[in-house]
Design an enzyme around this catalytic site. Structure first.
Site, PDB file in Angstrom:
ATOM      1  N   ASP A  15       0.814  -1.217   0.000  1.00 35.76           N
ATOM      2  CA  ASP A  15       0.000   0.000   0.000  1.00 35.76           C
ATOM      3  C   ASP A  15       0.851   1.272   0.000  1.00 35.76           C
ATOM      4  OD1 ASP A  15      -2.120  -1.673   0.052  1.00 35.76           O
ATOM      5  OD2 ASP A  15      -2.938  -1.015   1.970  1.00 35.76           O
ATOM      6  N   ARG A  95       1.526   5.064  16.922  1.00 37.79           N
ATOM      7  CA  ARG A  95       1.139   6.041  15.890  1.00 37.79           C
ATOM      8  C   ARG A  95       1.619   7.465  16.158  1.00 37.79           C
ATOM      9  NH1 ARG A  95       1.174   1.849  12.960  1.00 37.79           N
ATOM     10  NH2 ARG A  95      -0.808   0.814  12.548  1.00 37.79           N
ATOM     11  N   ASP A 124      -6.483   4.197  13.247  1.00 41.24           N
ATOM     12  CA  ASP A 124      -5.133   4.705  12.999  1.00 41.24           C
ATOM     13  C   ASP A 124      -5.143   6.043  12.274  1.00 41.24           C
ATOM     14  OD1 ASP A 124      -3.756   2.683  14.290  1.00 41.24           O
ATOM     15  OD2 ASP A 124      -3.817   1.355  12.546  1.00 41.24           O
TER      16      ASP A 124
HETATM   17  N1  ARG Z   1      -7.867  -1.970  16.319  1.00 45.19           N
HETATM   18  C1  ARG Z   1      -6.571  -1.652  16.816  1.00 45.19           C
HETATM   19  C2  ARG Z   1      -6.434  -0.201  17.142  1.00 45.19           C
HETATM   20  O1  ARG Z   1      -7.246   0.574  16.742  1.00 45.19           O
HETATM   21  C3  ARG Z   1      -5.498  -2.161  15.916  1.00 45.19           C
HETATM   22  C4  ARG Z   1      -5.206  -1.374  14.692  1.00 45.19           C
HETATM   23  C5  ARG Z   1      -4.167  -2.107  13.886  1.00 45.19           C
HETATM   24  N2  ARG Z   1      -3.892  -1.524  12.638  1.00 45.19           N
HETATM   25  C6  ARG Z   1      -3.735  -2.229  11.519  1.00 45.19           C
HETATM   26  N3  ARG Z   1      -3.476  -1.550  10.450  1.00 45.19           N
HETATM   27  N4  ARG Z   1      -3.832  -3.497  11.456  1.00 45.19           N
HETATM   28  O2  ARG Z   1      -5.498   0.182  17.766  1.00 45.19           O
END
Ligand code: ARG
Length: 315
Positions: A15, A95, A124
């Site tokens: 991506d 993040r 995210d």
């Molecule tokens: N649901 C989790 C959070 O919001 C994990 C996010 C993981 N991101 C991913 N791109 N797989 O923190």
């Protein structure tokens, strides 16, 4: 006149690799990539090389493991941070750190915009957007996945046509995010909570049937709310977490499956492997329950089939 510059948080995956070309073509911008080692634990060779091949004008790599452990994971341990009482916020913690390095580079490079690879469905995107806005509200934020209209097939087609290397693992239907504190696996058929979690999602932990019958014992020393030693030997934060990840993984500790509330109102089934977080947070919570005296206290707790002895070293 030179092109405007955009700084992209780059993972090296399909991506964000496509995004380099996309930003060049659709926005006519020069792209600078930033990649952070936050303890993904995967082979990282080749990420920078890939970026150069895609035609970036500059690339930055940061080893952010120590900073991540000390400034992000350790405060989360002190807070016993568990979202919905279950998920140790492992992806979430990384993040702001990644986004802050992107802003740092944007300011150094005099870039007008920043970009990330998050979709419009998850949490995210909010973490990246908010960190960018908090640190430098003048930067334009570009999130190509929220703009492009590809399905998986047309996406791969586009990648091939534009010389973006398509990895063999592209068939994996899951969105996986890894760092020192945990591994998040979501998407694909995991989004159907009526179906059992397929066993091929797990990578850091063994099935309980395959775990050793004999327990391992580990003594975790805490100082001022954070772990500092294992079996009496002092460890730096990264090393300590990595050791407990191995040990827990070997015993099948730290698998999580739960229904999660997302910021934008979705409720989805999400899965995680967080062996070190499970061990450390359990130990820390038990420690807090103790009546502390000035003398050293020792207690035992059991996590699945493993006993750990936790020593509190005094106030
Ligand atoms: N649901 C989790 C959070 O919001 C994990 C996010 C993981 N991101 C991913 N791109 N797989 O923190």
């Amino acid at each position: 006149m030179p092109n405007d510059k955009v700084v992209l948080a780059y993972s090296g995956g399909l991506d964000t690799s496509m995004m380099v070309k996309w930003l060049q073509m659709e926005y006519g911008m020069d792209v600078i990539t930033v990649n952070l080692d936050v303890g993904q634990g995967k082979e990282r060779k080749g990420i920078e090389e890939k970026a150069w091949k895609l035609g970036v004008v500059n690339h930055y790599t940061f080893d952010a493991k120590e900073e991540f452990a000390t400034n992000f994971i350790f405060p989360a341990i002190k807070a016993n941070a568990l979202y919905m009482g279950t998920y140790p916020v492992s992806s979430s913690l990384s993040r702001p750190l990644i986004a802050s390095k992107v802003v740092e580079v944007a300011e150094m490079e005099d870039a007008r915009a920043v970009a990330h690879g998050c979709t419009g469905k998850g949490n995210d995107q909010v973490r990246f957007d908010l960190t960018f806005k908090a640190l430098n509200p003048k930067l334009k934020i570009i999130a190509p996945v929220r703009e492009w209209k590809f399905d998986r097939h047309s996406q791969i087609q586009w990648a091939k046509e534009h010389g973006v290397p398509v990895p063999v693992t592209v068939d994996s239907p899951y969105s996986i995010d890894e760092n020192l504190w945990g591994r998040s696996i979501e998407g694909g058929m995991l989004e159907h909570p009526d179906k059992m979690v397929p066993s091929d999602i797990w990578d850091w932990t063994v099935d309980v049937e395959d775990a050793p019958d004999e327990p391992d014992y580990v003594k975790i020393g805490f100082h001022k709310g954070v772990p500092v030693s294992l079996d009496g030997i002092d460890h730096k934060p990264v090393e300590l977490i990595q050791k407990l990840k191995q040990l827990g993984g070997k015993h099948g500790i730290g698998r999580i499956e739960h229904m999660e509330d997302r910021v934008i109102g979705l409720k989805t089934r999400e899965t995680y492997e967080v062996p070190a977080a499970e061990i450390i947070l359990n130990a820390h919570q038990d420690l807090e329950k103790m009546v502390l005296t000035r003398h050293q206290k020792m207690f035992k707790y059991q996590v699945d089939n493993m006993w750990a002895t936790v020593v509190y070293q005094g106030l």
